[in-house]
Design an enzyme around this catalytic site. Structure first.
Site, PDB file in Angstrom:
ATOM      1  N   TYR A 163       0.809  -1.223   0.000  1.00 16.73           N
ATOM      2  CA  TYR A 163       0.000   0.000   0.000  1.00 16.73           C
ATOM      3  C   TYR A 163       0.838   1.268   0.000  1.00 16.73           C
ATOM      4  O   TYR A 163       0.305   2.368   0.082  1.00 16.73           O
ATOM      5  CB  TYR A 163      -0.889   0.053   1.251  1.00 16.73           C
ATOM      6  CG  TYR A 163      -2.041  -0.892   1.194  1.00 16.73           C
ATOM      7  CD1 TYR A 163      -1.804  -2.262   1.216  1.00 16.73           C
ATOM      8  CD2 TYR A 163      -3.340  -0.444   1.132  1.00 16.73           C
ATOM      9  CE1 TYR A 163      -2.850  -3.156   1.172  1.00 16.73           C
ATOM     10  CE2 TYR A 163      -4.388  -1.329   1.085  1.00 16.73           C
ATOM     11  CZ  TYR A 163      -4.148  -2.682   1.105  1.00 16.73           C
ATOM     12  OH  TYR A 163      -5.178  -3.561   1.061  1.00 16.73           O
ATOM     13  N   ASP A 308      -6.133  -5.719   5.816  1.00 20.72           N
ATOM     14  CA  ASP A 308      -7.248  -5.200   5.044  1.00 20.72           C
ATOM     15  C   ASP A 308      -8.278  -6.319   4.828  1.00 20.72           C
ATOM     16  O   ASP A 308      -9.472  -6.171   5.115  1.00 20.72           O
ATOM     17  CB  ASP A 308      -6.706  -4.689   3.696  1.00 20.72           C
ATOM     18  CG  ASP A 308      -7.722  -3.846   2.952  1.00 20.72           C
ATOM     19  OD1 ASP A 308      -8.845  -3.703   3.443  1.00 20.72           O
ATOM     20  OD2 ASP A 308      -7.387  -3.341   1.867  1.00 20.72           O
TER      21      ASP A 308
END
Ligand code: NAP
Length: 418
Positions: A163, A308
Site C-alpha cells: 500500500y 485489510d
C-alpha cells in the site's frame, strides 16, 4: 510547555481545553476540544445521531462534570465547498494539535490528485495502526453459527507493504527501468509485459505496530497476540514481520509475555497467570481459524494487506460492516472513523445505521479513559438491538423487528441508558 494553538484560516476552536500528552498517557481535561469531520453522503445523518448518543452518555456517566467541546473541521466535499481543496491544512493542523478526532465517511473527489482521503489522513498524520475491534452484538444477524465466539481486536499496519504506493504501470519507461535493474543487475525473472509493485516492510513499521498491539493486550487484560503473516512464501517481508514481532515481545515485554514454544517447553501447555501468549499464524490458515476456532484468538497484528482482508472478513462474520468500528492511531494522535462508505443513495434520508460511527465513538471514549461513558453507549446499543428496534439494514434480516430511522434509533439508545 504546551504548543500554542495554530492559527487556523477558516475555523476557530470552541471554548474548552486541549488534550495533552503526559509521560505515559494522555491528559484529558473535563471539557476536551475534539475535532470532528461530519463526512459526506450519509455522514451528516450518522454524525448527528452519534453525537447525541455520546453526549448523553458522557452527561449521564459523569453527572454533567465532563462534556466534549466539539470542533467542526472539514474534509471531502464540505472542504471543497469551504476551501476549494478536499484536505485543508486547517483540518490536519487541528487533529495534530487536539490529538483525538473522529470522522464520518468521505467521498474521494475524482481527479483530485489524491488516491483516497482516508489513506492521505493516515499517511500525513503518521497514523500507523488501523485498529478494528470485531465482536458480535446480541441480536445482530450473522452468517455463522456461533458469532459470539469471535471477539478480536485487529491491529493492521497502515503505512507500508504493497500500500505504500510504489507502483509502476506496465508499458511505462519507469516500469521498464525497474524491470531492467531487477533482471539485469539482480538476476530476477520478470515478464517484459509486467506492471510492478514494491512491498517494503520495515523494522520500524513492524515494531511500532506490534508494540502498540502488545501494550493494548496488557492494558486491556487480553490473553494473546497473534502475528499473522505469509512468511512461508515472502520470507524477507512477511517472515521478517513475524521475526521482528517476536523480537519486540522478547526485548520489551519479557516479563509480561511468553511464546507458544515456551508455553509447551517450560509450562507443559498450562498458561501461566497474567501472561500474554505471543503466537503466529500463516495468513491463509488464519482465515480458516477465525471461522473454525474463533475463541483461540484475541489481539491480532498483521501487515497492511493481510489486515485489510482480515478486518472485513471478520466483520462479515459478526454481521457486516454496518456495525464495525475503527480507528487510525499513531504514537498519540488518533482518528476514529466509521468503516463503511458514504452510501450516497441514502444521504439525507435519516435512514441508515449509525452503529459503526457510534461504536467508533465508544473506542474514542475508551481512548480518553472515559470508560464508564463508553460502556454506557455499548450496553444501550446492545439493549436496543436486543429489543429489535433497528434501522432498515438490520430490520430486513430480523424477524419481528421494528424499523426506525437513524435519529429514532439514537433516541431509543439514549432512552436505554441506565
Ligand atoms: P458504502 O458507502 O459503504 O455503501 C455500500 C452499501 O453498504 C450501501 O448501499 C448499503 O447497502 C450499505 N451501507 C453502508 N453504510 C451503511 C450504513 N451506515 N447503514 C446501513 N447500510 C449501510 O460503499 P460504496 O457505495 O462502495 O462507496 C460509496 C462512497 O464511499 C465512495 O465514494 C467511496 O470512495 C467512499 N468510501 C469511503 C470510506 C471511508 O470514508 N472510510 C470507506 C469506503 C468507501 P444497501 O444498499 O444494501 O442497504
Amino acid at each position: 510547555m504546551a504548543d500554542p494553538t495554530p492559527t487556523f484560516e477558516k475555523i476557530s476552536p470552541p471554548a474548552g481545553e486541549r488534550i495533552t500528552i503526559g509521560r505515559t498517557r494522555l491528559r484529558v481535561p473535563d471539557n476536551p476540544i475534539i475535532p470532528f469531520v461530519t463526512g459526506d453522503g450519509i455522514g451528516p445523518d450518522i454524525m448527528r445521531a452519534s453525537k447525541r448518543v455520546w453526549d448523553a452518555a458522557v452527561e449521564k456517566a459523569f453527572e454533567g462534570k465532563k462534556k466534549i467541546a466539539w470542533f467542526e473541521i472539514y474534509a471531502g466535499e464540505m472542504a471543497m465547498e469551504k476551501y476549494g481543496v478536499p484536505m485543508p491544512k486547517d483540518s490536519l493542523e487541528a487533529i495534530k494539535h487536539f490529538i483525538v478526532a473522529i470522522k464520518g465517511p468521505l467521498t474521494t473527489p475524482v481527479g483530485g490528485g489524491i488516491r483516497s482521503l482516508n489513506v492521505a489522513f493516515r499517511q500525513l498524520l503518521e497514523l500507523y495502526a488501523c485498529v478494528r475491534p470485531v465482536r458480535w452484538y446480541r441480536g445482530v444477524p450473522s452468517p455463522v453459527k456461533r458469532p459470539k465466539a469471535l471477539d478480536v481486536v485487529i491491529y493492521r499496519e497502515n503505512t507500508e507493504d504493497v500500500y505504500s504506493g510504489i507502483e509502476y504501470q506496465q508499458g511505462t519507461p519507469e516500469a521498464k527501468r525497474v524491470r531492467d535493474f531487477l533482471v539485469n543487475e539482480m538476476g530476477a525473472k520478470i515478464r517484459e509485459d509486467s506492471g510492478i509493485g514494491i512491498k517494503p516492510i520495515s523494522i520500524t513499521g513492524t515494531k511500532r505496530l506490534v508494540r502498540k498491539a502488545i501494550r493494548y493486550a496488557i492494558q486491556s487484560k487480553r490473553h494473546s497476540v497473534t502475528l499473522v503473516h505469509k512468511g512461508n512464501i515472502m520470507k524477507f517481508t512477511e517472515g521478517a514481520f513475524r521475526d521482528w514481532g517476536y523480537e519486540v515481545a522478547r526485548e520489551e515485554f519479557a516479563d509480561e509475555t511468553i511464546t507458544e514454544q515456551e508455553l509447551w517447553d517450560k509450562h507443559g501447555g498450562e498458561m501461566p497467570k497474567g501472561k500474554i501468549l505471543i503466537k503466529d499464524r500463516i495468513a491463509d490458515s488464519m482465515f480458516q481459524q477465525v471461522l473454525t476456532r474463533p475463541d483461540e484468538y484475541d489481539v491480532v497484528a498483521m501487515p497492511n494487506l493481510n489486515g485489510d482482508y482480515m478486518s472485513d472478513a471478520c466483520a462479515a462474520q459478526v454481521g457486516g460492516l454496518g456495525m464495525a468500528p475503527g480507528a487510525n492511531i499513531g504514537d498519540w494522535v488518533a482518528l476514529f472513523e466509521a468503516t463503511h462508505g458514504t452510501a450516497p443513495k441514502y444521504a439525507g434520508k435519516d435512514m441508515v445505521n449509525p452503529g459503526s460511527l457510534m461504536l467508533s465513538g465508544v473506542m474514542m471514549l475508551e481512548y480518553l479513559g472515559w470508560k464508564k461513558a463508553a460502556k454506557m453507549v455499548q450496553r444501550a446499543l446492545e439493549k436496543t438491538i436486543k429489543q429489535k428496534v433497528v434501522t432498515y439494514d438490520l430490520e430486513r434480516q430480523m424477524k419481528g423487528a421494528t424499523k426506525v430511522s437513524t435519529s429514532e434509533f439514537a433516541s431509543a439508545i439514549i432512552a436505554n441508558m441506565g
